[in-house]
Scaffold this motif. Structure first.
Motif, PDB file in Angstrom:
ATOM      1  N   ILE A 207       0.841  -1.200   0.000  1.00 22.89           N
ATOM      2  CA  ILE A 207       0.000   0.000   0.000  1.00 22.89           C
ATOM      3  C   ILE A 207       0.876   1.251   0.000  1.00 22.89           C
ATOM      4  CG2 ILE A 207      -1.758   1.282   1.279  1.00 22.89           C
ATOM      5  CD1 ILE A 207      -2.682  -1.450   2.405  1.00 22.89           C
ATOM      6  N   GLY A 208       1.918   1.241   0.828  1.00 23.71           N
ATOM      7  CA  GLY A 208       2.834   2.366   0.860  1.00 23.71           C
ATOM      8  C   GLY A 208       3.574   2.536  -0.457  1.00 23.71           C
ATOM      9  N   GLU A 209       4.004   1.429  -1.029  1.00 25.73           N
ATOM     10  CA  GLU A 209       4.694   1.490  -2.322  1.00 25.73           C
ATOM     11  C   GLU A 209       3.777   2.087  -3.389  1.00 25.73           C
ATOM     12  OE1 GLU A 209       5.965  -2.432  -3.260  1.00 25.73           O
ATOM     13  OE2 GLU A 209       7.220  -2.637  -1.460  1.00 25.73           O
ATOM     14  N   ASN A 210       2.502   1.695  -3.363  1.00 32.72           N
ATOM     15  CA  ASN A 210       1.547   2.220  -4.335  1.00 32.72           C
ATOM     16  C   ASN A 210       1.430   3.734  -4.219  1.00 32.72           C
ATOM     17  OD1 ASN A 210      -1.090   2.051  -6.083  1.00 32.72           O
ATOM     18  ND2 ASN A 210      -1.705   3.078  -4.209  1.00 32.72           N
ATOM     19  N   ASN A 211       1.321   4.242  -2.995  1.00 32.50           N
ATOM     20  CA  ASN A 211       1.224   5.689  -2.798  1.00 32.50           C
ATOM     21  C   ASN A 211       2.451   6.415  -3.329  1.00 32.50           C
ATOM     22  OD1 ASN A 211      -1.241   6.746  -1.255  1.00 32.50           O
ATOM     23  ND2 ASN A 211      -0.743   4.906  -0.100  1.00 32.50           N
ATOM     24  N   GLU A 212       3.621   5.902  -2.990  1.00 30.82           N
ATOM     25  CA  GLU A 212       4.861   6.530  -3.445  1.00 30.82           C
ATOM     26  C   GLU A 212       4.964   6.484  -4.973  1.00 30.82           C
ATOM     27  OE1 GLU A 212       7.047   8.136  -1.678  1.00 30.82           O
ATOM     28  OE2 GLU A 212       6.507   7.607   0.381  1.00 30.82           O
ATOM     29  N   ASN A 213       4.572   5.360  -5.563  1.00 31.51           N
ATOM     30  CA  ASN A 213       4.644   5.219  -7.024  1.00 31.51           C
ATOM     31  C   ASN A 213       3.723   6.200  -7.740  1.00 31.51           C
ATOM     32  OD1 ASN A 213       6.401   3.130  -6.551  1.00 31.51           O
ATOM     33  ND2 ASN A 213       4.956   1.498  -7.051  1.00 31.51           N
ATOM     34  N   LEU A 214       2.488   6.341  -7.231  1.00 35.06           N
ATOM     35  CA  LEU A 214       1.530   7.235  -7.882  1.00 35.06           C
ATOM     36  C   LEU A 214       1.949   8.700  -7.738  1.00 35.06           C
ATOM     37  CD1 LEU A 214      -1.954   5.634  -7.104  1.00 35.06           C
ATOM     38  CD2 LEU A 214      -0.713   5.658  -9.266  1.00 35.06           C
ATOM     39  N   VAL A 215       2.491   9.052  -6.593  1.00 33.96           N
ATOM     40  CA  VAL A 215       2.964  10.425  -6.418  1.00 33.96           C
ATOM     41  C   VAL A 215       4.106  10.714  -7.388  1.00 33.96           C
ATOM     42  CG1 VAL A 215       4.164  11.984  -4.830  1.00 33.96           C
ATOM     43  CG2 VAL A 215       2.184  10.690  -4.044  1.00 33.96           C
ATOM     44  N   LYS A 216       4.984   9.749  -7.557  1.00 28.93           N
ATOM     45  CA  LYS A 216       6.086   9.909  -8.515  1.00 28.93           C
ATOM     46  C   LYS A 216       5.533  10.099  -9.932  1.00 28.93           C
ATOM     47  CE  LYS A 216      10.450   7.682  -9.866  1.00 28.93           C
ATOM     48  NZ  LYS A 216      10.237   7.460 -11.300  1.00 28.93           N
ATOM     49  N   GLN A 217       4.511   9.304 -10.270  1.00 26.13           N
ATOM     50  CA  GLN A 217       3.904   9.430 -11.597  1.00 26.13           C
ATOM     51  C   GLN A 217       3.291  10.817 -11.789  1.00 26.13           C
ATOM     52  OE1 GLN A 217       1.137   6.216 -12.400  1.00 26.13           O
ATOM     53  NE2 GLN A 217       2.541   4.686 -11.551  1.00 26.13           N
ATOM     54  N   PHE A 218       2.636  11.317 -10.745  1.00 24.95           N
ATOM     55  CA  PHE A 218       2.028  12.651 -10.852  1.00 24.95           C
ATOM     56  C   PHE A 218       3.098  13.717 -11.057  1.00 24.95           C
ATOM     57  CE2 PHE A 218       0.777  16.671  -8.810  1.00 24.95           C
ATOM     58  CZ  PHE A 218      -0.310  17.001  -9.610  1.00 24.95           C
ATOM     59  N   ASN A 219       4.156  13.656 -10.261  1.00 25.03           N
ATOM     60  CA  ASN A 219       5.221  14.664 -10.382  1.00 25.03           C
ATOM     61  C   ASN A 219       5.866  14.646 -11.766  1.00 25.03           C
ATOM     62  OD1 ASN A 219       4.888  15.645  -7.766  1.00 25.03           O
ATOM     63  ND2 ASN A 219       6.389  14.225  -6.896  1.00 25.03           N
ATOM     64  N   GLU A 220       5.956  13.464 -12.353  1.00 24.48           N
ATOM     65  CA  GLU A 220       6.571  13.343 -13.680  1.00 24.48           C
ATOM     66  C   GLU A 220       5.608  13.692 -14.803  1.00 24.48           C
ATOM     67  OE1 GLU A 220       7.961   9.334 -13.674  1.00 24.48           O
ATOM     68  OE2 GLU A 220       9.795   9.804 -12.531  1.00 24.48           O
ATOM     69  N   SER A 221       4.311  13.760 -14.497  1.00 25.14           N
ATOM     70  CA  SER A 221       3.308  14.007 -15.538  1.00 25.14           C
ATOM     71  C   SER A 221       3.168  15.489 -15.885  1.00 25.14           C
ATOM     72  CB  SER A 221       1.947  13.464 -15.092  1.00 25.14           C
ATOM     73  OG  SER A 221       1.384  14.281 -14.065  1.00 25.14           O
ATOM     74  N   GLN A 222       3.710  16.371 -15.051  1.00 30.51           N
ATOM     75  CA  GLN A 222       3.598  17.818 -15.288  1.00 30.51           C
ATOM     76  C   GLN A 222       4.752  18.498 -14.554  1.00 30.51           C
ATOM     77  OE1 GLN A 222       2.670  19.635 -12.208  1.00 30.51           O
ATOM     78  NE2 GLN A 222       3.004  17.582 -11.390  1.00 30.51           N
ATOM     79  N   ASP A 223       4.936  19.786 -14.805  1.00 29.56           N
ATOM     80  CA  ASP A 223       6.085  20.493 -14.233  1.00 29.56           C
ATOM     81  C   ASP A 223       5.691  21.731 -13.436  1.00 29.56           C
ATOM     82  OD1 ASP A 223       5.269  22.179 -16.238  1.00 29.56           O
ATOM     83  OD2 ASP A 223       7.167  22.154 -17.347  1.00 29.56           O
ATOM     84  N   LYS A 224       4.434  21.774 -12.950  1.00 28.81           N
ATOM     85  CA  LYS A 224       3.965  22.947 -12.216  1.00 28.81           C
ATOM     86  C   LYS A 224       3.757  22.665 -10.722  1.00 28.81           C
ATOM     87  CE  LYS A 224       3.784  25.123 -16.114  1.00 28.81           C
ATOM     88  NZ  LYS A 224       4.869  26.084 -16.448  1.00 28.81           N
ATOM     89  N   ILE A 225       3.570  21.400 -10.371  1.00 31.65           N
ATOM     90  CA  ILE A 225       3.257  21.037  -8.982  1.00 31.65           C
ATOM     91  C   ILE A 225       4.224  19.948  -8.526  1.00 31.65           C
ATOM     92  CG2 ILE A 225       1.466  20.199  -7.398  1.00 31.65           C
ATOM     93  CD1 ILE A 225      -0.584  20.975  -9.617  1.00 31.65           C
ATOM     94  N   GLN A 226       4.751  20.070  -7.327  1.00 31.85           N
ATOM     95  CA  GLN A 226       5.627  19.054  -6.757  1.00 31.85           C
ATOM     96  C   GLN A 226       4.996  18.548  -5.465  1.00 31.85           C
ATOM     97  OE1 GLN A 226       8.456  17.821  -8.102  1.00 31.85           O
ATOM     98  NE2 GLN A 226       8.773  16.375  -6.408  1.00 31.85           N
ATOM     99  N   VAL A 227       4.675  17.259  -5.425  1.00 32.24           N
ATOM    100  CA  VAL A 227       4.050  16.659  -4.250  1.00 32.24           C
ATOM    101  C   VAL A 227       5.076  15.807  -3.505  1.00 32.24           C
ATOM    102  CG1 VAL A 227       2.236  15.120  -3.414  1.00 32.24           C
ATOM    103  CG2 VAL A 227       1.784  16.637  -5.358  1.00 32.24           C
ATOM    104  N   THR A 228       5.119  15.973  -2.211  1.00 29.83           N
ATOM    105  CA  THR A 228       5.969  15.141  -1.353  1.00 29.83           C
ATOM    106  C   THR A 228       5.076  14.212  -0.552  1.00 29.83           C
ATOM    107  OG1 THR A 228       7.634  16.880  -1.145  1.00 29.83           O
ATOM    108  CG2 THR A 228       7.681  15.124   0.493  1.00 29.83           C
TER     109      THR A 228
END
Length: 433
Positions: free
Chosen positions: A53-74
């Motif tokens: 479950i934790g890996e899934n969250n980290e993976n999706l956040v990484k995908q979001f950050n790589e999908s655009q260049d205006k928002i950075q989520v930690t």
């Protein structure tokens, strides 16, 4: 469970806060425009649970950050749901909350009415990209408070029955034959030996909610003013547990809830029990454990009684109240991405959680998954019988009370189910009054 004792104190401090008046639609979304000076908008996202479950969250956040260049989520891990909620409440009180967080569904109303989370209704109304009809209706019961949307279904679940198929085959039992409570109890007897019990199960409110509903009962009345789990249906459900425990076909580990749940899982993995109730969210991890321990794992719906019912569970994604408009828009873009069909399919395949979007179930990813691993489809099929969880303020404290009184009954054979539930109901009604 100890973390829940913080809830009344923190909510008292928070109740004076009011939710942000709503979204004023920006000329451009955060994802399109970013900040005025071109720097990325920084967001913090808090989530619960580790392993897959934790890996899934980290993976999706990484995908979001790589999908655009205006928002950075930690992304930041915060422990169990109880720990996540306690930390979130403390952060809100300190005026430093994460912009987006997971909210276990029974807490949605508590957080919303305390002014800690943002009403998302206006965001949906202003966004032509979001299709609310695509969210599985069986998961929406815990998303609204007083007709307003406060969370979008994210990692959602139902409890299912896990079985050691290897043991079942050795005992000559067909899993498909277990449909009713009677089938379930008979199978537990057949599967019990000198070294093994039919099922190992902790005292868990989620499972009690399931058996209560199957017996035709309700946790609380429709007005939300009185707990009714101590009526005939609740007594019937708890009597089933007590009878199975006393005859030795059900093992109920003691101790703190998480430790008891871990022990029940360990019993199952080690072959000391043949059946095990847990969230569908554990499926990927359970398949891994089954392979490591050389047995075949299968899944089934919860057994039915007078009705076929099962509570839904898991978490919605929520936005913290009081953010400035720029961060609101950025947080909305992130929530929208995390709950989109493609991401819902990814999360379901990676963890075992339900695909929260109807269109996600139709993706090639999910269809191939169900062909290769039909164990994943059980929870989706069962969702048609799903119930929303109670969200009345104070319910997290009530959960602790019910567990305590049932555990007392297990430890003291002289306490009858009716007496245990009456004691729990008296204490629980005092909490909400």
């Amino acid at each position: 469970m100890k973390k829940k004792r913080l809830l009344p104190l923190i909510l008292t401090a928070m109740i004076s806060l009011t939710a942000c008046s709503g979204n004023q639609e920006a000329n451009t979304t955060a994802a399109e425009g970013g900040t005025k000076d071109g720097e990325k908008i920084e967001l913090t996202y808090w989530y619960a649970w580790g392993d897959k479950i934790g890996e899934n969250n980290e993976n999706l956040v990484k995908q979001f950050n790589e999908s655009q260049d205006k928002i950075q989520v930690t992304a930041e891990f915060q422990g169990t749901y109880d720990e996540l909620h306690a930390k979130t409440q403390a952060a809100v009180a300190a005026k430093n909350p994460p912009e987006v967080t997971m909210n276990e569904i029974s807490f949605i109303e508590t957080f919303a009415k305390a002014g800690m989370t943002q009403d998302l209704t206006s965001f949906v109304e202003a966004d032509p990209e979001i299709n609310m009809d695509d969210f599985n209706p069986g998961l929406m019961g815990n998303s609204y408070v007083d007709g307003k949307l406060y969370g979008l279904p994210y990692l959602r679940s139902t409890p299912i029955m896990y079985v050691n198929k290897t043991i079942f085959e050795e005992a000559g039992i067909d899993l498909k034959s277990i449909v009713t409570w009677e089938d379930f109890t008979n199978a537990a007897k057949q599967l019990t030996t000198k070294d093994r019990v039919g099922i190992s199960m902790p005292v868990d409110i989620w499972f009690f909610e399931a058996f209560l509903a199957q017996a035709g009962g309700q946790v609380i009345n429709k007005k939300g003013t009185e707990f009714t789990f101590n009526k005939a249906a609740g007594v019937e459900a708890l009597s089933l547990w007590k009878n199975m425990f006393e005859e030795g076909t059900l093992r109920i580990p003691g101790g703190e809830p998480k430790a008891a749940a871990d022990q029940a899982r360990q019993d199952f993995v080690n072959g000391k029990s043949a059946m095990y109730f847990s969230s569908t969210a554990d499926l990927s991890f359970m398949l891994q454990l089954a392979e490591e321990n050389s047995f075949e794992l299968d899944t089934a719906m919860m057994p039915k009684h007078k009705e076929q019912k099962v509570p839904t569970g898991g978490a919605n994604l929520v936005m913290s109240a009081g953010l400035d408009e720029e961060k609101q828009q950025a947080a909305w873009e992130f929530i929208k991405f995390m709950t989109a069909p493609e991401q819902a399919a990814y999360a379901s395949e990676y963890t075992g959680y339900l695909p929260s979007r109807i269109s996600a179930q139709e993706t090639e990813t999910i269809q191939n998954l169900y062909k290769e691993k039909p164990q994943f489809k059980v929870a989706v099929d069962q969702l048609q019988y799903g119930n929303a969880r109670p969200m009345v303020s104070g319910y997290p404290e009530v959960v602790k009370i019910v567990i305590e009184e049932i555990q007392k009954m297990i430890l003291d054979p002289s306490i009858e189910p009716k007496a245990a539930l009456d004691a729990a109901a008296e204490r629980a009604n005092a909490v909400i009054k």
